[in-house]
Design a protein around this motif. Structure first.
Motif, mmCIF file in Angstrom:
data_model
loop_
_atom_site.group_PDB
_atom_site.id
_atom_site.type_symbol
_atom_site.label_atom_id
_atom_site.label_comp_id
_atom_site.label_asym_id
_atom_site.label_seq_id
_atom_site.Cartn_x
_atom_site.Cartn_y
_atom_site.Cartn_z
ATOM 1 N N MET A 1 -2.057 127.366 -1.235
ATOM 2 C CA MET A 1 -2.435 128.740 -0.974
ATOM 3 C C MET A 1 -1.537 129.662 -1.792
ATOM 4 S SD MET A 1 -5.036 128.519 1.011
ATOM 5 C CE MET A 1 -5.269 130.232 1.387
ATOM 6 N N ILE A 2 -2.145 130.710 -2.324
ATOM 7 C CA ILE A 2 -1.432 131.697 -3.115
ATOM 8 C C ILE A 2 -1.197 132.912 -2.216
ATOM 9 C CG2 ILE A 2 -1.486 133.107 -5.206
ATOM 10 C CD1 ILE A 2 -1.518 129.971 -5.619
ATOM 11 N N ALA A 3 0.057 133.285 -2.015
ATOM 12 C CA ALA A 3 0.387 134.358 -1.076
ATOM 13 C C ALA A 3 -0.337 135.657 -1.393
ATOM 14 C CB ALA A 3 1.897 134.586 -1.055
ATOM 15 N N SER A 4 -0.472 136.003 -2.665
ATOM 16 C CA SER A 4 -1.130 137.257 -3.041
ATOM 17 C C SER A 4 -2.634 137.103 -3.223
ATOM 18 C CB SER A 4 -0.526 137.789 -4.351
ATOM 19 O OG SER A 4 -0.761 136.859 -5.404
ATOM 20 N N ASP B 1 -11.032 138.892 -11.130
ATOM 21 C CA ASP B 1 -9.672 139.329 -10.796
ATOM 22 C C ASP B 1 -9.056 138.398 -9.747
ATOM 23 O OD1 ASP B 1 -9.802 141.470 -12.555
ATOM 24 O OD2 ASP B 1 -10.213 142.961 -10.990
ATOM 25 N N ASN B 2 -9.847 138.004 -8.765
ATOM 26 C CA ASN B 2 -9.352 137.092 -7.736
ATOM 27 C C ASN B 2 -9.031 135.714 -8.316
ATOM 28 O OD1 ASN B 2 -9.535 139.122 -5.847
ATOM 29 N ND2 ASN B 2 -11.446 138.386 -4.960
ATOM 30 N N LEU B 3 -9.868 135.238 -9.213
ATOM 31 C CA LEU B 3 -9.596 133.959 -9.864
ATOM 32 C C LEU B 3 -8.316 134.046 -10.698
ATOM 33 C CD1 LEU B 3 -13.239 133.031 -10.855
ATOM 34 C CD2 LEU B 3 -11.774 131.730 -9.283
ATOM 35 N N LYS B 4 -8.112 135.169 -11.386
ATOM 36 C CA LYS B 4 -6.878 135.350 -12.160
ATOM 37 C C LYS B 4 -5.652 135.373 -11.246
ATOM 38 C CE LYS B 4 -8.632 138.804 -14.704
ATOM 39 N NZ LYS B 4 -8.702 139.889 -15.694
ATOM 40 N N LEU B 5 -5.779 135.973 -10.059
ATOM 41 C CA LEU B 5 -4.672 135.961 -9.091
ATOM 42 C C LEU B 5 -4.313 134.535 -8.688
ATOM 43 C CD1 LEU B 5 -5.503 138.826 -6.554
ATOM 44 C CD2 LEU B 5 -3.420 138.596 -7.903
ATOM 45 N N VAL B 6 -5.320 133.741 -8.385
ATOM 46 C CA VAL B 6 -5.076 132.363 -7.981
ATOM 47 C C VAL B 6 -4.460 131.573 -9.136
ATOM 48 C CG1 VAL B 6 -6.153 130.203 -7.217
ATOM 49 C CG2 VAL B 6 -6.856 132.387 -6.196
ATOM 50 N N LEU B 7 -5.058 131.668 -10.315
ATOM 51 C CA LEU B 7 -4.514 130.953 -11.474
ATOM 52 C C LEU B 7 -3.089 131.409 -11.779
ATOM 53 C CD1 LEU B 7 -7.639 130.932 -13.808
ATOM 54 C CD2 LEU B 7 -6.542 128.914 -12.796
ATOM 55 N N GLY B 8 -2.865 132.708 -11.753
ATOM 56 C CA GLY B 8 -1.535 133.236 -12.027
ATOM 57 C C GLY B 8 -0.507 132.752 -11.024
ATOM 58 N N GLY B 9 -0.930 132.553 -9.794
ATOM 59 C CA GLY B 9 -0.042 132.066 -8.752
ATOM 60 C C GLY B 9 0.464 130.658 -8.995
ATOM 61 N N ILE B 10 -0.190 129.926 -9.878
ATOM 62 C CA ILE B 10 0.261 128.578 -10.230
ATOM 63 C C ILE B 10 0.616 128.473 -11.714
ATOM 64 C CG2 ILE B 10 -0.882 127.409 -8.320
ATOM 65 C CD1 ILE B 10 -3.174 126.714 -10.197
ATOM 66 N N GLY B 11 0.833 129.642 -12.339
ATOM 67 C CA GLY B 11 1.314 129.660 -13.719
ATOM 68 C C GLY B 11 0.266 129.412 -14.782
ATOM 69 N N LEU B 12 -0.992 129.672 -14.478
ATOM 70 C CA LEU B 12 -2.067 129.480 -15.448
ATOM 71 C C LEU B 12 -2.846 130.784 -15.622
ATOM 72 C CD1 LEU B 12 -3.441 126.022 -14.220
ATOM 73 C CD2 LEU B 12 -1.906 126.451 -16.150
ATOM 74 N N VAL C 1 -12.504 132.818 3.205
ATOM 75 C CA VAL C 1 -13.598 133.074 4.146
ATOM 76 C C VAL C 1 -13.930 131.831 4.964
ATOM 77 C CG1 VAL C 1 -14.547 134.930 2.717
ATOM 78 C CG2 VAL C 1 -15.385 132.586 2.428
ATOM 79 N N ALA C 2 -13.225 130.739 4.692
ATOM 80 C CA ALA C 2 -13.425 129.474 5.404
ATOM 81 C C ALA C 2 -12.130 128.676 5.278
ATOM 82 C CB ALA C 2 -14.606 128.717 4.802
ATOM 83 N N PRO C 3 -12.012 127.544 5.970
ATOM 84 C CA PRO C 3 -10.780 126.750 5.874
ATOM 85 C C PRO C 3 -10.729 125.933 4.581
ATOM 86 C CG PRO C 3 -12.279 125.779 7.480
ATOM 87 C CD PRO C 3 -12.916 127.050 7.007
ATOM 88 N N PHE C 4 -9.959 126.407 3.611
ATOM 89 C CA PHE C 4 -9.769 125.705 2.343
ATOM 90 C C PHE C 4 -8.529 126.221 1.646
ATOM 91 C CE2 PHE C 4 -13.066 129.017 1.492
ATOM 92 C CZ PHE C 4 -12.305 129.873 0.708
ATOM 93 N N SER C 5 -8.083 125.492 0.628
ATOM 94 C CA SER C 5 -6.979 125.916 -0.226
ATOM 95 C C SER C 5 -7.533 126.758 -1.364
ATOM 96 C CB SER C 5 -6.263 124.705 -0.808
ATOM 97 O OG SER C 5 -5.705 123.924 0.219
ATOM 98 N N HIS C 6 -6.721 127.692 -1.878
ATOM 99 C CA HIS C 6 -7.146 128.445 -3.048
ATOM 100 C C HIS C 6 -7.352 127.515 -4.245
ATOM 101 C CE1 HIS C 6 -5.310 132.263 -1.252
ATOM 102 N NE2 HIS C 6 -6.595 132.522 -1.432
ATOM 103 N N PHE D 1 -8.428 122.607 -9.604
ATOM 104 C CA PHE D 1 -9.733 122.923 -9.051
ATOM 105 C C PHE D 1 -9.565 124.154 -8.165
ATOM 106 C CE2 PHE D 1 -9.306 118.493 -9.973
ATOM 107 C CZ PHE D 1 -10.466 118.192 -10.680
ATOM 108 N N VAL D 2 -10.171 125.257 -8.591
ATOM 109 C CA VAL D 2 -10.034 126.518 -7.866
ATOM 110 C C VAL D 2 -11.286 126.745 -7.028
ATOM 111 C CG1 VAL D 2 -9.709 129.014 -8.056
ATOM 112 C CG2 VAL D 2 -8.515 127.470 -9.629
#
Length: 124
Positions: free
Chosen positions: A1-4, A52-63, A9-14, A23-24
């Motif tokens: 999970m990415i804090a930011s 923008d949300n996908l970029k947040l998730v990717l950025g949260g793991i350095g990608l 909307v359901a039980p899953f990891s970012h 796999f996002v």
């Protein structure tokens, strides 16, 4: 999970990473700062928010989007929104370096969204 990242909307990891493959989970056009706010109007605005949300998730793991290899796009009004999506899509990536893509028409999406996008990235 990415804090930011956006509130799921359901039980899953970012995102989940295995052997350098990332796999996002499909992202919705919700605002991470105001998850209960109304969705943006129209497929173009919703697509920008999803990206923008996908970029947040990717950025949260350095990608970033430059690491994306495959994208799946889900449209709840395929015939109406496909051309508008295609017109906007290249603006998210470096010219000539679009990821592989599948676009699917669906009957409905969570939170009443017009578009949801998931992706696969590769860590260099």
């Amino acid at each position: 999970m990415i804090a930011s990242g956006p509130r799921p909307v359901a039980p899953f990891s970012h995102a989940v990473e295995a052997d350098g493959w990332v796999f996002v989970t499909g992202q919705m056009p919700t605002d991470p700062a105001a998850p209960d706010a109304p969705l943006p109007a129209g497929v173009e605005a919703q697509t920008r928010r999803v990206m923008d949300n996908l970029k947040l998730v990717l950025g949260g793991i350095g990608l970033g989007l430059e690491h994306v290899t495959m994208v799946r796009i889900y449209l709840s009004a395929f015939e109406r929104d496909y051309a508008a999506l295609n017109a906007l899509w290249p603006s998210f990536f470096e010219a000539g370096k679009l990821p592989a893509r599948t676009t699917i028409g669906v009957t409905a999406l969570a939170v009443g969204a017009l578009v949801e996008i998931d992706l696969v990235a590769r860590r260099p």
